[in-house]
Scaffold this motif. Structure first.
Motif, PDB file in Angstrom:
ATOM      1  N   THR A 278       0.841  -1.196   0.000  1.00 19.25           N
ATOM      2  CA  THR A 278       0.000   0.000   0.000  1.00 19.25           C
ATOM      3  C   THR A 278       0.874   1.242   0.000  1.00 19.25           C
ATOM      4  O   THR A 278       1.653   1.451   0.929  1.00 19.25           O
ATOM      5  N   GLU A 279       0.728   2.058  -1.010  1.00 21.98           N
ATOM      6  CA  GLU A 279       1.538   3.274  -1.118  1.00 21.98           C
ATOM      7  C   GLU A 279       1.132   4.280  -0.045  1.00 21.98           C
ATOM      8  O   GLU A 279      -0.043   4.548   0.172  1.00 21.98           O
ATOM      9  N   GLY A 280       2.126   4.819   0.655  1.00 21.39           N
ATOM     10  CA  GLY A 280       1.852   5.844   1.651  1.00 21.39           C
ATOM     11  C   GLY A 280       1.336   5.321   2.980  1.00 21.39           C
ATOM     12  O   GLY A 280       0.855   6.100   3.807  1.00 21.39           O
ATOM     13  N   PHE A 281       1.419   4.007   3.229  1.00 22.30           N
ATOM     14  CA  PHE A 281       0.923   3.459   4.494  1.00 22.30           C
ATOM     15  C   PHE A 281       1.806   3.918   5.654  1.00 22.30           C
ATOM     16  O   PHE A 281       3.028   3.876   5.580  1.00 22.30           O
ATOM     17  N   SER A 282       1.178   4.355   6.760  1.00 19.29           N
ATOM     18  CA  SER A 282       1.904   4.789   7.950  1.00 19.29           C
ATOM     19  C   SER A 282       1.527   3.896   9.121  1.00 19.29           C
ATOM     20  O   SER A 282       0.367   3.911   9.564  1.00 19.29           O
ATOM     21  N   PRO A 283       2.455   3.114   9.646  1.00 18.31           N
ATOM     22  CA  PRO A 283       2.151   2.257  10.789  1.00 18.31           C
ATOM     23  C   PRO A 283       1.882   3.087  12.044  1.00 18.31           C
ATOM     24  O   PRO A 283       2.365   4.209  12.169  1.00 18.31           O
ATOM     25  N   THR A 284       1.096   2.548  12.944  1.00 24.41           N
ATOM     26  CA  THR A 284       0.767   3.234  14.190  1.00 24.41           C
ATOM     27  C   THR A 284       1.527   2.601  15.349  1.00 24.41           C
ATOM     28  O   THR A 284       1.993   1.474  15.257  1.00 24.41           O
ATOM     29  N   ASP A 285       1.651   3.363  16.441  1.00 19.73           N
ATOM     30  CA  ASP A 285       2.370   2.861  17.610  1.00 19.73           C
ATOM     31  C   ASP A 285       1.531   1.793  18.293  1.00 19.73           C
ATOM     32  O   ASP A 285       0.393   2.038  18.693  1.00 19.73           O
ATOM     33  N   TRP A 286       2.064   0.614  18.430  1.00 20.68           N
ATOM     34  CA  TRP A 286       1.290  -0.527  18.919  1.00 20.68           C
ATOM     35  C   TRP A 286       2.015  -1.298  20.006  1.00 20.68           C
ATOM     36  O   TRP A 286       1.460  -2.144  20.664  1.00 20.68           O
ATOM     37  N   ALA A 287       3.329  -1.047  20.180  1.00 22.19           N
ATOM     38  CA  ALA A 287       4.122  -1.861  21.100  1.00 22.19           C
ATOM     39  C   ALA A 287       3.723  -1.598  22.555  1.00 22.19           C
ATOM     40  O   ALA A 287       3.251  -0.527  22.914  1.00 22.19           O
ATOM     41  N   PHE A 288       3.920  -2.591  23.399  1.00 17.23           N
ATOM     42  CA  PHE A 288       3.596  -2.441  24.813  1.00 17.23           C
ATOM     43  C   PHE A 288       4.492  -3.357  25.626  1.00 17.23           C
ATOM     44  O   PHE A 288       5.098  -4.294  25.103  1.00 17.23           O
ATOM     45  N   GLU A 289       4.573  -3.075  26.913  1.00 16.42           N
ATOM     46  CA  GLU A 289       5.419  -3.855  27.814  1.00 16.42           C
ATOM     47  C   GLU A 289       4.579  -4.918  28.518  1.00 16.42           C
ATOM     48  O   GLU A 289       3.484  -4.644  29.001  1.00 16.42           O
ATOM     49  N   ILE A 290       5.099  -6.142  28.572  1.00 16.58           N
ATOM     50  CA  ILE A 290       4.428  -7.225  29.283  1.00 16.58           C
ATOM     51  C   ILE A 290       4.814  -7.171  30.757  1.00 16.58           C
ATOM     52  O   ILE A 290       5.996  -7.067  31.091  1.00 16.58           O
ATOM     53  N   VAL A 291       3.829  -7.226  31.637  1.00 13.15           N
ATOM     54  CA  VAL A 291       4.056  -7.154  33.077  1.00 13.15           C
ATOM     55  C   VAL A 291       3.484  -8.388  33.751  1.00 13.15           C
ATOM     56  O   VAL A 291       2.652  -9.106  33.181  1.00 13.15           O
ATOM     57  N   ASN A 292       3.929  -8.645  34.976  1.00 12.58           N
ATOM     58  CA  ASN A 292       3.429  -9.808  35.724  1.00 12.58           C
ATOM     59  C   ASN A 292       2.047  -9.568  36.305  1.00 12.58           C
ATOM     60  O   ASN A 292       1.221 -10.475  36.378  1.00 12.58           O
ATOM     61  N   THR A 293       1.782  -8.339  36.751  1.00 14.09           N
ATOM     62  CA  THR A 293       0.505  -7.994  37.371  1.00 14.09           C
ATOM     63  C   THR A 293       0.046  -6.644  36.850  1.00 14.09           C
ATOM     64  O   THR A 293       0.855  -5.727  36.685  1.00 14.09           O
ATOM     65  N   VAL A 294      -1.261  -6.521  36.592  1.00 13.73           N
ATOM     66  CA  VAL A 294      -1.794  -5.247  36.129  1.00 13.73           C
ATOM     67  C   VAL A 294      -3.150  -4.992  36.788  1.00 13.73           C
ATOM     68  O   VAL A 294      -3.942  -5.912  36.996  1.00 13.73           O
ATOM     69  N   LYS A 295      -3.392  -3.743  37.150  1.00 11.58           N
ATOM     70  CA  LYS A 295      -4.686  -3.325  37.685  1.00 11.58           C
ATOM     71  C   LYS A 295      -5.485  -2.655  36.582  1.00 11.58           C
ATOM     72  O   LYS A 295      -4.917  -2.035  35.676  1.00 11.58           O
ATOM     73  N   SER A 296      -6.795  -2.755  36.677  1.00 15.99           N
ATOM     74  CA  SER A 296      -7.654  -2.165  35.646  1.00 15.99           C
ATOM     75  C   SER A 296      -7.462  -0.651  35.563  1.00 15.99           C
ATOM     76  O   SER A 296      -7.620  -0.054  34.494  1.00 15.99           O
ATOM     77  N   SER A 297      -7.092  -0.027  36.675  1.00 18.24           N
ATOM     78  CA  SER A 297      -6.906   1.431  36.697  1.00 18.24           C
ATOM     79  C   SER A 297      -5.578   1.858  36.070  1.00 18.24           C
ATOM     80  O   SER A 297      -5.390   3.035  35.773  1.00 18.24           O
ATOM     81  N   GLU A 298      -4.659   0.907  35.856  1.00 20.29           N
ATOM     82  CA  GLU A 298      -3.332   1.238  35.343  1.00 20.29           C
ATOM     83  C   GLU A 298      -3.115   0.833  33.889  1.00 20.29           C
ATOM     84  O   GLU A 298      -2.147   1.271  33.263  1.00 20.29           O
ATOM     85  N   VAL A 299      -3.989  -0.001  33.365  1.00 21.15           N
ATOM     86  CA  VAL A 299      -3.706  -0.632  32.083  1.00 21.15           C
ATOM     87  C   VAL A 299      -3.672   0.349  30.915  1.00 21.15           C
ATOM     88  O   VAL A 299      -2.973   0.126  29.923  1.00 21.15           O
ATOM     89  N   ASP A 300      -4.397   1.472  31.016  1.00 26.49           N
ATOM     90  CA  ASP A 300      -4.407   2.443  29.912  1.00 26.49           C
ATOM     91  C   ASP A 300      -3.037   3.043  29.653  1.00 26.49           C
ATOM     92  O   ASP A 300      -2.738   3.494  28.543  1.00 26.49           O
ATOM     93  N   LYS A 301      -2.170   3.051  30.666  1.00 25.52           N
ATOM     94  CA  LYS A 301      -0.836   3.610  30.507  1.00 25.52           C
ATOM     95  C   LYS A 301       0.100   2.656  29.769  1.00 25.52           C
ATOM     96  O   LYS A 301       1.153   3.063  29.286  1.00 25.52           O
ATOM     97  N   LEU A 302      -0.290   1.389  29.681  1.00 24.46           N
ATOM     98  CA  LEU A 302       0.603   0.356  29.144  1.00 24.46           C
ATOM     99  C   LEU A 302       0.333   0.014  27.681  1.00 24.46           C
ATOM    100  O   LEU A 302       1.233  -0.435  26.977  1.00 24.46           O
ATOM    101  N   ILE A 303      -0.888   0.183  27.227  1.00 23.13           N
ATOM    102  CA  ILE A 303      -1.240  -0.222  25.858  1.00 23.13           C
ATOM    103  C   ILE A 303      -2.392   0.641  25.353  1.00 23.13           C
ATOM    104  O   ILE A 303      -3.297   1.002  26.114  1.00 23.13           O
ATOM    105  N   SER A 304      -2.364   0.969  24.075  1.00 19.79           N
ATOM    106  CA  SER A 304      -3.412   1.802  23.495  1.00 19.79           C
ATOM    107  C   SER A 304      -4.622   0.961  23.087  1.00 19.79           C
ATOM    108  O   SER A 304      -4.515  -0.258  22.898  1.00 19.79           O
TER     109      SER A 304
END
Length: 400
Positions: A278-304
């Motif tokens: 696809t000509e002109g395709f721009s990838p989006t930021d998708w990477a995230f860090e895997i953690v052992n424990t996550v709270k529902s209130s914190e997860v927005d900071k880790l992945i979009s």
């Protein structure tokens, strides 16, 4: 054949025809050597032997009494001279090419030549202590040998394999790709072999990834992509480099270790496919860090949200909305162990008080999750998807 000819000629010609046989045999060996190119440490021996054979042949032709012998020996020497000249020219050209690149790099960056990194762990530590700018990494072209050495030194790798990559591309793109599934090494076990995968665009084949795998399960990707996509990966992971192989196009070396989520690798491949087709395709930021424990209130900071939605897999299963219900993510974490698969039938068996007549189950985010689980239920909140992914799990939705 030459034995019969020698027997039919006089004693003088026997010598000439015998030597002609030597010339042709050596010529065949030289061609064989050029094609294989497996024993470079003996190249100087081959050069010296070629010169000796040529010199003796010239002397023999000079003293030949039979005109036919003289003609054949001279023709053999001319052919030998052409083949050896091509061989020598190609080697000198390679040497000059290497000589042009390294001095310029050393002068500009004032740094030592690139050496093979003994381990991916050591490379990550060096990257943390002295973070190199993205521009520097782009200009240093890691050779294929260096990248393979890092892969071989890798202690921990992800669950991605050549087969899983091939299966993913086949299931996702179908007839839009041409997949070449090959063994890990050549038949004589001397060289590694890569799967080569192509995007089919307007009747043309565009190779967008080489996939290498060693006996221990380590995986190396050579991905054809653009600088924008490369920078996104390099900012999240150590050891991503510009690759000197292949020479044409922008290729980058990615050593797949346990810092990559399995779905993250598939997203890299998807973006590379889109960039190729696809000509002109721009990838989006998708990477995230895997953690052992996550709270529902914190997860927005880790992945979009976008990354989470993209990483949801599909399964071939019908949906029955007769009786709907829900289950919270912390409940699944309480009744399922690390690495287990969560299905509606298993939820009914394990979770106390869960409605046994439930036909449709949605997963909601609540509390915390400290296990990597694979969930195959009917619907999810976006927060629940994020919590499953960042703890190393997988999420699947019914296709129908």
């Amino acid at each position: 054949m030459y034995g019969l000819i020698c027997a039919a000629t006089n004693a003088v010609c026997n010598v000439q025809w015998g030597y002609l046989t030597i010339i042709l045999a050596f010529l065949a060996f030289l061609c064989y050597w050029m094609l294989l190119k497996k024993h470079k440490e003996f190249d100087y021996v081959i050069c010296a032997a070629s010169a000796v054979v040529f010199l003796i042949g010239f002397i023999m032709a000079f003293f030949a009494k039979c005109p036919l012998c003289w003609v054949f020996i001279m023709v053999g020497l001319i052919i030998l001279d052409i083949v050896f000249g091509y061989f020598l020219f190609r080697e000198l050209r390679k040497g000059k090419g290497a000589g042009r690149t390294q001095p310029a790099l050393t002068k500009k960056k004032e740094r030592k030549p690139v050496t093979v990194v003994e381990s991916a762990a050591a490379e990550r530590e060096e990257a943390k202590e002295e973070p190199a700018p993205i521009a520097e990494i782009e200009e240093v072209g890691a050779t294929l040998k260096e990248s393979l050495s890092i892969m071989d030194a890798l202690v921990s790798q992800s669950r991605v394999t050549k087969k899983s990559i091939c299966d993913f591309l086949s299931a996702t793109y179908g007839d839009k790709v041409e997949l070449n599934n090959r063994p890990n090494r050549t038949k004589n076990d001397r060289l590694p072999m890569a799967d080569t995968h192509y995007a089919l665009v307007d009747g043309k084949k565009i190779c967008f990834v080489y996939v290498y795998q060693n006996a221990a399960g380590g995986v190396l990707l050579l991905v054809k992509t653009n600088k924008e996509h490369y920078k996104m990966i390099a900012e999240k992971h150590a050891g991503v480099k510009r690759s000197a192989f292949p020479r044409r196009g922008e290729w980058y070396s990615i050593i797949v270790d346990d810092t990559y989520h399995e779905q993250e690798i598939y997203k890299i491949l998807s973006d590379a496919f889109s960039i190729a087709s696809t000509e002109g395709f721009s990838p989006t930021d998708w990477a995230f860090e895997i953690v052992n424990t996550v709270k529902s209130s914190e997860v927005d900071k880790l992945i979009s949200d976008e990354a989470a939605e993209h990483l949801v897999g599909k399964i071939d299963r019908d949906v029955d909305k007769t009786k709907k219900g829900f289950v919270n993510i912390d409940t699944l974490g309480r009744y399922f162990n690390n690495g287990e698969k969560v299905t509606l039938d298993e939820v009914k068996k394990r979770v106390p008080g869960f409605d046994k007549k439930m036909t449709f189950c949605k997963v909601l985010a609540r509390g915390k999750l400290d296990k990597a689980i694979t969930v195959e239920l009917d619907d999810y909140s976006i927060q629940a998807i994020k919590m499953i992914l960042v703890t190393g799990g997988k999420v699947f939705l019914p296709e129908k």
